[in-house]
Design a protein around this motif. Sequence first.
Motif, PDB file in Angstrom:
ATOM      1  N   SER A 263       0.813  -1.217   0.000  1.00  0.00           N
ATOM      2  CA  SER A 263       0.000   0.000   0.000  1.00  0.00           C
ATOM      3  C   SER A 263       0.848   1.268   0.000  1.00  0.00           C
ATOM      4  O   SER A 263       2.031   1.253   0.344  1.00  0.00           O
ATOM      5  CB  SER A 263      -0.936   0.010   1.211  1.00  0.00           C
ATOM      6  OG  SER A 263      -0.186   0.095   2.412  1.00  0.00           O
ATOM      7  N   TYR A 264       0.196   2.364  -0.378  1.00  0.00           N
ATOM      8  CA  TYR A 264       0.851   3.669  -0.445  1.00  0.00           C
ATOM      9  C   TYR A 264       0.062   4.672   0.388  1.00  0.00           C
ATOM     10  O   TYR A 264      -1.163   4.590   0.469  1.00  0.00           O
ATOM     11  CB  TYR A 264       0.901   4.173  -1.891  1.00  0.00           C
ATOM     12  CG  TYR A 264       1.694   3.297  -2.827  1.00  0.00           C
ATOM     13  CD1 TYR A 264       3.028   3.572  -3.110  1.00  0.00           C
ATOM     14  CD2 TYR A 264       1.106   2.186  -3.427  1.00  0.00           C
ATOM     15  CE1 TYR A 264       3.755   2.766  -3.975  1.00  0.00           C
ATOM     16  CE2 TYR A 264       1.823   1.369  -4.294  1.00  0.00           C
ATOM     17  CZ  TYR A 264       3.150   1.667  -4.561  1.00  0.00           C
ATOM     18  OH  TYR A 264       3.863   0.864  -5.415  1.00  0.00           O
ATOM     19  N   ILE A 265       0.774   5.630   0.972  1.00  0.00           N
ATOM     20  CA  ILE A 265       0.104   6.692   1.716  1.00  0.00           C
ATOM     21  C   ILE A 265       0.344   8.020   1.012  1.00  0.00           C
ATOM     22  O   ILE A 265       1.455   8.293   0.528  1.00  0.00           O
ATOM     23  CB  ILE A 265       0.569   6.747   3.187  1.00  0.00           C
ATOM     24  CG1 ILE A 265      -0.341   7.693   3.989  1.00  0.00           C
ATOM     25  CG2 ILE A 265       2.043   7.149   3.314  1.00  0.00           C
ATOM     26  CD1 ILE A 265      -0.243   7.501   5.485  1.00  0.00           C
ATOM     27  N   ILE A 266      -0.706   8.823   0.917  1.00  0.00           N
ATOM     28  CA  ILE A 266      -0.645  10.119   0.239  1.00  0.00           C
ATOM     29  C   ILE A 266      -1.161  11.173   1.212  1.00  0.00           C
ATOM     30  O   ILE A 266      -2.287  11.065   1.704  1.00  0.00           O
ATOM     31  CB  ILE A 266      -1.514  10.104  -1.039  1.00  0.00           C
ATOM     32  CG1 ILE A 266      -1.014   9.023  -2.003  1.00  0.00           C
ATOM     33  CG2 ILE A 266      -1.517  11.477  -1.704  1.00  0.00           C
ATOM     34  CD1 ILE A 266      -1.946   8.754  -3.168  1.00  0.00           C
ATOM     35  N   ASN A 267      -0.344  12.175   1.494  1.00  0.00           N
ATOM     36  CA  ASN A 267      -0.758  13.210   2.443  1.00  0.00           C
ATOM     37  C   ASN A 267      -0.903  14.554   1.742  1.00  0.00           C
ATOM     38  O   ASN A 267       0.077  15.177   1.341  1.00  0.00           O
ATOM     39  CB  ASN A 267       0.246  13.331   3.590  1.00  0.00           C
ATOM     40  CG  ASN A 267      -0.308  14.167   4.743  1.00  0.00           C
ATOM     41  OD1 ASN A 267      -1.434  14.670   4.682  1.00  0.00           O
ATOM     42  ND2 ASN A 267       0.471  14.321   5.797  1.00  0.00           N
ATOM     43  N   ILE A 268      -2.163  14.992   1.591  1.00  0.00           N
ATOM     44  CA  ILE A 268      -2.456  16.313   1.034  1.00  0.00           C
ATOM     45  C   ILE A 268      -3.177  17.160   2.077  1.00  0.00           C
ATOM     46  O   ILE A 268      -3.749  18.199   1.757  1.00  0.00           O
ATOM     47  CB  ILE A 268      -3.315  16.206  -0.248  1.00  0.00           C
ATOM     48  CG1 ILE A 268      -4.580  15.379   0.018  1.00  0.00           C
ATOM     49  CG2 ILE A 268      -2.500  15.608  -1.386  1.00  0.00           C
ATOM     50  CD1 ILE A 268      -5.553  15.362  -1.146  1.00  0.00           C
ATOM     51  N   GLY A 269      -3.139  16.683   3.338  1.00  0.00           N
ATOM     52  CA  GLY A 269      -3.805  17.396   4.424  1.00  0.00           C
ATOM     53  C   GLY A 269      -2.834  18.316   5.145  1.00  0.00           C
ATOM     54  O   GLY A 269      -2.556  19.429   4.704  1.00  0.00           O
TER      55      GLY A 269
END
Length: 212
Positions: free
Chosen positions: A118-124
């Motif tokens: 899995s991958y994590i994406i942080n745009i917060g």
Amino acid sequence: MLAFSKGLRQAYRFQEKREWQFEALTQKRFDLEGRTVAIIGLGSIGLRVARLAKAFDMRVIGTINAPRKLAYVDKVYPSTKLNECLKQADFVVLSTPVTEKTFHLIGKTEFSLMKPTSYIINIGRGKLIDETALIKALLSKKIAGAALDVFESEPLPQDSPLWEMENVSITPHFSGMADNLWEKVAARFCENAIRFKVGKRLIGAVSLEKGY
């Protein structure tokens, strides 16, 4: 998500070297169709991500404080069920604000629940993730990669290990920028000025009690 699924980071590097690496780039590539994206924070930004994910026929799940049926979302969980989302996700997208409750929302325990693919994406906000735990999770292959637009400390320190990781994409907190951004800001300001004058509820009002 497209960049990870198609290996665009590696493709750009081969382009710089003028190398035609078909076999290298086609290994471990995958389709987004049928993959699960967990959107943590189904507000206006999170729902926009959900709509785009559905265009690729992805399965969309996510969390929100007050669960209800939402367009483009297959399964909505209360914020207290974060772990249930993490276990299912191929991609985790963070689009929730930082509050006392969400500070370091994703840390060692949460990374241990995620799939190694899995991958994590942080745009917060950067402080949603315990960055030390993230680095350890990436180095130990607890997760496959990360796309980060925000960080605990900005600018990201030059000695951060994240800079040199092949499976990490870094951008300088600019995911919301666009050529028409200020036109939208001005339009929102004018709309709210009219609403304020006639006593209507303002768009995007901040709750001091909630912290966002």
